[in-house]
Design a protein around this motif. Structure first.
Motif, short mmCIF file in Angstrom:
data_model
loop_
_atom_site.label_atom_id
_atom_site.label_comp_id
_atom_site.label_asym_id
_atom_site.label_seq_id
_atom_site.Cartn_x
_atom_site.Cartn_y
_atom_site.Cartn_z
N GLU A 1 74.10 -52.78 16.00
CA GLU A 1 74.62 -52.39 17.43
C GLU A 1 76.12 -52.07 17.50
O GLU A 1 76.67 -51.35 18.03
CB GLU A 1 74.27 -53.43 18.41
N LEU A 2 76.72 -52.74 16.85
CA LEU A 2 78.09 -52.82 16.74
C LEU A 2 78.75 -51.28 15.97
O LEU A 2 79.38 -50.63 16.46
CB LEU A 2 78.90 -53.69 15.67
N SER A 3 77.93 -51.10 15.12
CA SER A 3 78.22 -49.62 14.45
C SER A 3 77.71 -48.51 15.53
O SER A 3 78.45 -47.40 15.76
CB SER A 3 77.18 -49.63 13.01
N LYS A 4 76.54 -48.78 16.20
CA LYS A 4 76.22 -47.80 17.20
C LYS A 4 77.38 -47.66 18.32
O LYS A 4 77.73 -46.53 18.69
CB LYS A 4 74.94 -48.12 17.73
N VAL A 5 77.94 -48.82 18.75
CA VAL A 5 78.90 -48.68 19.83
C VAL A 5 80.06 -48.03 19.43
O VAL A 5 80.77 -47.22 20.06
CB VAL A 5 79.18 -50.26 20.40
N LEU A 6 80.61 -48.48 18.17
CA LEU A 6 81.75 -47.91 17.81
C LEU A 6 81.65 -46.53 17.26
O LEU A 6 82.84 -45.72 16.92
CB LEU A 6 82.45 -48.77 16.63
N GLY A 7 80.57 -46.27 17.06
CA GLY A 7 80.41 -44.65 16.47
C GLY A 7 80.57 -44.33 14.99
O GLY A 7 80.47 -43.27 14.42
N VAL A 8 80.53 -45.60 14.27
CA VAL A 8 80.82 -45.32 12.97
C VAL A 8 80.04 -46.37 12.16
O VAL A 8 80.01 -47.56 12.56
CB VAL A 8 82.49 -45.58 12.39
N PRO A 9 79.60 -46.10 10.94
CA PRO A 9 78.75 -47.19 10.22
C PRO A 9 79.72 -48.41 9.58
O PRO A 9 80.76 -47.92 9.04
CB PRO A 9 78.16 -46.44 9.05
N LEU A 10 79.65 -49.36 10.17
CA LEU A 10 80.53 -50.56 9.74
C LEU A 10 80.14 -50.86 8.29
O LEU A 10 78.68 -50.94 7.79
CB LEU A 10 80.34 -51.81 10.67
N PRO A 11 81.12 -51.29 7.35
CA PRO A 11 80.62 -51.87 6.00
C PRO A 11 79.75 -53.14 6.14
O PRO A 11 79.86 -53.97 7.24
CB PRO A 11 81.97 -51.93 5.39
#
Length: 470
Positions: A387-397
């Motif tokens: 969900e963090l990746s989705k909200v930020l719009g970038v795939p998190l490591p």
């Protein structure tokens, strides 16, 4: 009353420890204070841990610097009393965001826990209802009235302001919903103004004017090295005897005070005290009160208070792409598991890592949605990362480390009328057993300053009941 006094404090969270410090400062010399903590850990929801080689808070992360009247908060006063004022640090980044329609938008300025004092400033997040906040020629609230925050704001500003702004702000603090939370308990300054002002805009502005803040003045603070330092200092400052893993199972009035039954059923320890201060959540407090014959009604009232459960998921991420924000809040209408997130090493500059590792913490769990927490720690951490990746719009490591802290039944839910019910309980205690006091978040509100003030106030009541200070 015999000297020296013997005072038992049940509960070793910051409320009970603050009470012990106040007793050390104000009770007659020689007063014997014992703190009984059921678990092996002091501090309650204040708990500093370590992740990926650096400190991180697994519970509360900060305290308000000022009280609602504009003076120094009780937390700051305690920090000063304990000699830690020089270690207060403030956020390096103060701007937070809201998730609106899947994207991040800055939290509008000029609001009071999300309730706007200028409607033009919130239109980028929520469109207020047109012409609903009209002057009807009388105050918004009657002198003794209490309503839910949601009911008042919906009637005056419309659903969008509640759902997209007020609800996530309150949810970040209480894990509850605006439509179920008492205005008088969660927003006392606004409630006071609403008993005078005829419009909600006028009430917000009056509440803000009553406690003006200088430009650039920090709102929050924490301690370098973590809030567990506050716990440790409070536990040793007053010379109280600290009993860990010591469950108080029963409370019985005696001719001279109280008898506590401590420890396991098979091998109980009986302890006599002149006064008892209950600094535990509502349900264990209600169980102890229920054992006192003439406090059955008070016990029932206390036992009705409900709590929300939450989980705090902290991820250590190698060089992630994070915006220059302290974090974000999530309206329930967005349909996400996360209700709030803090970019820990961005918000608190003193925790920034030279290796670029970032600590990101997410809060999960809303009142009434406990089923969302009934998954494994791994599944919870994976959902938060997704969900963090989705909200930020970038795939998190992928995280190099993670920690899941579950706080079951940790956040009180204050329904309208809460303050009156607590006042009635305390009146019953003062009338029948003035040497028995009740303190803590379950009764007076959440946040470190409120808990510190609650414990100190209860300690003063005990001192008065026993005959006054030295």
């Amino acid at each position: 009353m015999r000297q020296p006094w013997r005072v038992a404090i049940v509960g070793g969270g910051i409320t009970g420890l603050a009470a012990a410090v106040r007793l050390a400062d104000r009770a007659p010399a020689g007063t014997e204070v014992t703190v009984y903590e059921q678990s092996g850990v002091l501090g309650g929801k204040l708990r500093t841990g370590e992740l990926a080689g650096g400190p991180v808070e697994f519970g509360a992360e900060s305290f308000l610097m000022r009280d609602p009247a504009g003076g120094e908060s009780a937390a700051v006063a305690l920090v000063r009393r304990l000699g830690l004022a020089g270690d207060i640090v403030h956020p390096s980044v103060g701007q937070a965001a809201l998730v609106v329609d899947g994207g991040l938008r800055p939290v509008p300025g000029g609001t009071l826990v999300g309730v706007p004092g200028d409607l033009a400033k919130v239109t980028a997040v929520a469109e207020p209802a047109a012409d609903a906040d009209r002057d009807a020629g009388r105050p918004l609230l009657a002198p003794d009235a209490d309503v839910s925050v949601g009911a008042l704001v919906r009637a005056r500003f419309g659903d969008a302001v509640v759902d997209r702004l007020v609800d996530p702000m309150l949810g970040g603090v209480y894990a509850g919903r605006a439509d179920g939370l008492s205005l008088a308990t969660t927003m006392p300054a606004l409630a006071r103004a609403a008993r005078v002002e005829h419009t909600l805009l006028g009430a917000v502005r009056a509440a803000q004017a009553a406690a003006p803040r200088a430009p650039g003045e920090p709102v929050f603070g924490t301690l370098a090295g973590g809030l567990s330092r506050l716990v440790e200092a409070a536990a040793t400052a007053g010379g109280a005897t600290i009993r860990r893993t010591a469950a108080v199972r029963e409370l019985t009035p005696t001719a001279t005070g109280w008898r506590l039954t401590v420890g396991p059923t098979r091998d109980p320890e009986l302890v006599d005290a002149d006064a008892v201060l209950l600094a535990v959540p509502a349900r264990p407090a209600a169980r102890l009160l229920a054992g006192v014959a003439d406090l059955a009604g008070a016990a029932a009232t206390v036992g009705e208070l409900d709590y929300a459960s939450v989980a705090l998921v902290t991820l250590a991420l190698p060089r992630p792409e994070l915006p220059a924000l302290s974090g974000f809040l999530v309206p329930a209408t967005e349909g996400l598991l996360i209700k709030a997130s803090t970019f820990f090493t961005t918000k608190w500059g003193h925790l920034a890592r030279p290796d670029g590792l970032a600590l990101v913490r997410a809060s999960v769990g809303r009142y009434g949605e406990e089923a969302s927490l009934q998954v494994t720690d791994d599944d919870l951490a994976e959902a938060v990362h997704r969900e963090l990746s989705k909200v930020l719009g970038v795939p998190l490591p992928a995280p190099v480390a993670r920690h899941v802290q579950r706080w079951g039944g940790s956040l009180p839910q204050y329904t309208p009328g809460h303050l009156d019910r607590v006042a009635a309980v305390r009146a019953a205690l003062r009338g029948a057993h003035p040497t028995l006091a009740l303190a803590g978040a379950g009764y007076d509100g959440v946040g470190i300053p409120v808990c510190v003030r609650s414990g100190a106030t209860a300690a003063e009541e005990i001192i008065t009941a026993l005959g006054g200070s030295a």
